[in-house]
Design a protein around this motif. Structure first.
Motif, PDB file in Angstrom:
ATOM      1  N   LEU A 265       9.473  -9.272  -3.027  1.00  0.00           N
ATOM      2  CA  LEU A 265       9.610  -8.627  -1.729  1.00  0.00           C
ATOM      3  C   LEU A 265       9.914  -7.145  -1.885  1.00  0.00           C
ATOM      4  N   THR A 266      10.805  -6.820  -2.806  1.00  0.00           N
ATOM      5  CA  THR A 266      11.147  -5.419  -3.062  1.00  0.00           C
ATOM      6  C   THR A 266       9.918  -4.632  -3.507  1.00  0.00           C
ATOM      7  N   GLU A 267       9.129  -5.228  -4.390  1.00  0.00           N
ATOM      8  CA  GLU A 267       7.913  -4.549  -4.848  1.00  0.00           C
ATOM      9  C   GLU A 267       6.918  -4.349  -3.715  1.00  0.00           C
ATOM     10  N   LEU A 268       6.755  -5.361  -2.851  1.00  0.00           N
ATOM     11  CA  LEU A 268       5.853  -5.237  -1.712  1.00  0.00           C
ATOM     12  C   LEU A 268       6.316  -4.147  -0.742  1.00  0.00           C
ATOM     13  N   LEU A 269       7.626  -4.120  -0.469  1.00  0.00           N
ATOM     14  CA  LEU A 269       8.166  -3.090   0.421  1.00  0.00           C
ATOM     15  C   LEU A 269       7.986  -1.697  -0.170  1.00  0.00           C
TER      16      LEU A 269
END
Length: 52
Positions: free
Chosen positions: A16-20
Motif C-alpha cells: 500500500l505504501t508503495e502504491l501511494l
C-alpha cells in the motif's frame, strides 16, 4: 463450487505504501514519515462515539 478466501484482495502495508508513493510521485520513505506525523491510534484504542 470454488470461492476465493475473503482476504484474497488484501495487500500488505508495504504494498500500500508503495502504491501511494507511486500515485503521489514520492518515495515510500516520505509516505512513512507523513504517516508517522499523523500519529493515528490503532483501532483497538479508538473512542466510540454515538452520533444519534
Amino acid at each position: 463450487m470454488s470461492r476465493e478466501p475473503p482476504d484474497a484482495d488484501m495487500i500488505s502495508d508495504e504494498e500500500l505504501t508503495e502504491l501511494l508513493a507511486d500515485a503521489e510521485g514520492t518515495t515510500p520513505e516520505e509516505i512513512e514519515r507523513g504517516a508517522a506525523e499523523l500519529n493515528i491510534a490503532p483501532p483497538e484504542e479508538a473512542t466510540v462515539v454515538n452520533d444519534e
